[in-house]
Design a protein around this motif. Structure first.
Motif, PDB file in Angstrom:
ATOM      1  N   ILE A  17      39.400  -2.573 -27.973  1.00  0.00           N
ATOM      2  CA  ILE A  17      40.267  -2.344 -27.084  1.00  0.00           C
ATOM      3  C   ILE A  17      40.485  -0.705 -26.893  1.00  0.00           C
ATOM      4  N   LEU A  18      40.772  -0.144 -28.069  1.00  0.00           N
ATOM      5  CA  LEU A  18      40.669   1.450 -28.220  1.00  0.00           C
ATOM      6  C   LEU A  18      39.578   1.903 -28.061  1.00  0.00           C
ATOM      7  N   GLY A  19      38.547   1.228 -28.390  1.00  0.00           N
ATOM      8  CA  GLY A  19      37.207   1.812 -27.718  1.00  0.00           C
ATOM      9  C   GLY A  19      37.048   1.736 -26.421  1.00  0.00           C
TER      10      GLY A  19
ATOM     11  N   ILE B   1      34.848  -4.152 -21.658  1.00  0.00           N
ATOM     12  CA  ILE B   1      35.129  -4.084 -23.199  1.00  0.00           C
ATOM     13  C   ILE B   1      36.715  -4.399 -23.589  1.00  0.00           C
ATOM     14  N   ILE B   2      37.514  -4.008 -22.673  1.00  0.00           N
ATOM     15  CA  ILE B   2      39.093  -4.178 -22.751  1.00  0.00           C
ATOM     16  C   ILE B   2      39.302  -5.721 -22.970  1.00  0.00           C
ATOM     17  N   LEU B   3      38.636  -6.402 -21.971  1.00  0.00           N
ATOM     18  CA  LEU B   3      38.961  -7.754 -21.854  1.00  0.00           C
ATOM     19  C   LEU B   3      38.553  -8.336 -22.935  1.00  0.00           C
ATOM     20  N   LEU B   4      37.184  -8.204 -23.554  1.00  0.00           N
ATOM     21  CA  LEU B   4      36.674  -8.535 -24.826  1.00  0.00           C
ATOM     22  C   LEU B   4      37.598  -8.490 -26.076  1.00  0.00           C
ATOM     23  N   GLY B   5      37.928  -7.314 -26.170  1.00  0.00           N
ATOM     24  CA  GLY B   5      39.023  -6.936 -26.933  1.00  0.00           C
ATOM     25  C   GLY B   5      40.163  -7.539 -27.012  1.00  0.00           C
ATOM     26  N   SER B   6      40.767  -7.722 -25.970  1.00  0.00           N
ATOM     27  CA  SER B   6      42.065  -8.697 -25.558  1.00  0.00           C
ATOM     28  C   SER B   6      41.903 -10.053 -26.139  1.00  0.00           C
ATOM     29  N   VAL B   7      40.808 -10.518 -25.838  1.00  0.00           N
ATOM     30  CA  VAL B   7      40.587 -12.026 -26.402  1.00  0.00           C
ATOM     31  C   VAL B   7      40.618 -12.019 -27.730  1.00  0.00           C
TER      32      VAL B   7
ATOM     33  N   SER C  21      46.954   1.489 -20.012  1.00  0.00           N
ATOM     34  CA  SER C  21      48.277   0.585 -19.866  1.00  0.00           C
ATOM     35  C   SER C  21      47.714  -0.444 -20.848  1.00  0.00           C
ATOM     36  N   THR C  22      46.530  -0.780 -21.070  1.00  0.00           N
ATOM     37  CA  THR C  22      45.899  -1.830 -21.780  1.00  0.00           C
ATOM     38  C   THR C  22      46.382  -1.376 -23.307  1.00  0.00           C
ATOM     39  N   SER C  23      46.579  -0.062 -23.792  1.00  0.00           N
ATOM     40  CA  SER C  23      47.073  -0.147 -25.255  1.00  0.00           C
ATOM     41  C   SER C  23      48.236  -0.602 -25.766  1.00  0.00           C
ATOM     42  N   GLU C  24      48.721  -1.516 -24.786  1.00  0.00           N
ATOM     43  CA  GLU C  24      49.958  -2.080 -25.092  1.00  0.00           C
ATOM     44  C   GLU C  24      49.887  -3.260 -26.013  1.00  0.00           C
ATOM     45  N   LEU C  25      48.629  -4.094 -25.801  1.00  0.00           N
ATOM     46  CA  LEU C  25      48.326  -5.060 -26.838  1.00  0.00           C
ATOM     47  C   LEU C  25      47.958  -4.568 -28.432  1.00  0.00           C
ATOM     48  N   PRO C  26      47.154  -3.454 -28.592  1.00  0.00           N
ATOM     49  CA  PRO C  26      46.913  -2.838 -29.708  1.00  0.00           C
ATOM     50  C   PRO C  26      48.340  -2.312 -30.583  1.00  0.00           C
TER      51      PRO C  26
ATOM     52  N   SER D   9      34.132   2.705 -10.511  1.00  0.00           N
ATOM     53  CA  SER D   9      32.831   3.326 -11.072  1.00  0.00           C
ATOM     54  C   SER D   9      32.472   2.560 -12.250  1.00  0.00           C
ATOM     55  N   ARG D  10      31.331   2.633 -12.334  1.00  0.00           N
ATOM     56  CA  ARG D  10      30.511   2.116 -13.435  1.00  0.00           C
ATOM     57  C   ARG D  10      31.157   1.995 -15.023  1.00  0.00           C
ATOM     58  N   LYS D  11      31.746   3.516 -15.290  1.00  0.00           N
ATOM     59  CA  LYS D  11      32.646   3.701 -16.260  1.00  0.00           C
ATOM     60  C   LYS D  11      33.858   2.862 -16.430  1.00  0.00           C
ATOM     61  N   SER D  12      34.558   2.507 -15.096  1.00  0.00           N
ATOM     62  CA  SER D  12      35.707   1.729 -15.178  1.00  0.00           C
ATOM     63  C   SER D  12      35.347   0.279 -15.140  1.00  0.00           C
ATOM     64  N   PHE D  13      34.291  -0.055 -14.802  1.00  0.00           N
ATOM     65  CA  PHE D  13      33.693  -1.590 -14.871  1.00  0.00           C
ATOM     66  C   PHE D  13      33.314  -1.986 -16.443  1.00  0.00           C
ATOM     67  N   ILE D  14      32.780  -1.029 -17.033  1.00  0.00           N
ATOM     68  CA  ILE D  14      32.327  -1.378 -18.398  1.00  0.00           C
ATOM     69  C   ILE D  14      33.428  -1.272 -19.326  1.00  0.00           C
ATOM     70  N   SER D  15      34.445  -0.243 -19.010  1.00  0.00           N
ATOM     71  CA  SER D  15      35.579  -0.119 -19.905  1.00  0.00           C
ATOM     72  C   SER D  15      36.547  -1.360 -19.670  1.00  0.00           C
ATOM     73  N   THR D  16      36.575  -1.823 -18.484  1.00  0.00           N
ATOM     74  CA  THR D  16      37.306  -3.165 -18.167  1.00  0.00           C
ATOM     75  C   THR D  16      36.847  -4.415 -19.026  1.00  0.00           C
TER      76      THR D  16
END
Length: 189
Positions: free
Chosen positions: A167-169, A20-26, A137-142, A11-18
């Protein structure tokens, strides 16, 4: 992976969330602040780890076979142990590590690292589904960044904290949208 198995695009929400999470992970990983030398072997192992983790999450969230979470966890950890013992033989079992006081640390690490998480994961994943489980599962890095500050007293830079917040956002973004739509529906009724 969702598209390959279900022919259903994210979905569009999942894509945008991904994104955002990748940017935060970097930012949270400190990647931009260190001089990292790229290694083909390292990138290959990282990609294999990512693919195997994605399969693990997808299968855990979409399995229809009724297996009790404790049995499922036992099968998972036994299989993982066998793979690890094949690639890294457990020579510590025959040296002095058991008598050097590492045994207690091993028990604590095994309990909190290999016993409790898979059980909780196998209870929760079928209830929340694969796509939301992947995002959660991406909450592992924070968590690692926060715990390295609280427990290990490591210095975390401002950019890393910004990455954790991003990432949390990204994790919260799909859920915020759902609640917003729910309020609109209630208002119209």
């Amino acid at each position: 992976m969702q598209y390959v198995f279900t022919k259903e695009a994210p979905s569009r929400k999942s894509f945008i969330s991904t994104i955002i999470i990748l940017l935060g992970s970097v930012l949270a990983s400190g990647f931009l602040q260190t001089g990292i030398i790229f290694s083909f072997a390292g990138i290959s192992w990282g990609m294999l780890a990512a693919v195997s983790f994605a399969f693990f999450i997808y299968i855990s969230g979409n399995t229809t076979i009724p297996v009790h979470p404790i049995y499922k966890s036992a099968i998972m950890t036994t299989g993982a142990s066998l793979l690890i013992f094949i690639s890294l033989p457990p020579v510590f079992l025959i040296n002095d590590a058991l008598t050097d006081g590492l045994f207690m640390y091993g028990l604590l690490t095994g309990f909190f690292g290999s016993l409790v998480p898979p059980i909780l994961f196998n209870i929760g994943m079928p209830k929340i589904g694969g796509s939301l489980g992947t995002i959660l599962s991406t909450s592992e890095l924070p968590t690692a960044v926060i715990m390295s500050t609280l427990v290990l007293h490591k210095t975390v830079t401002f950019l890393q904290w910004i990455g954790v917040i991003i990432i949390l956002g990204g994790i919260a973004y799909p859920n915020v949208q759902i609640h917003k739509n729910t309020r609109l529906i209630k208002k119209n009724v």
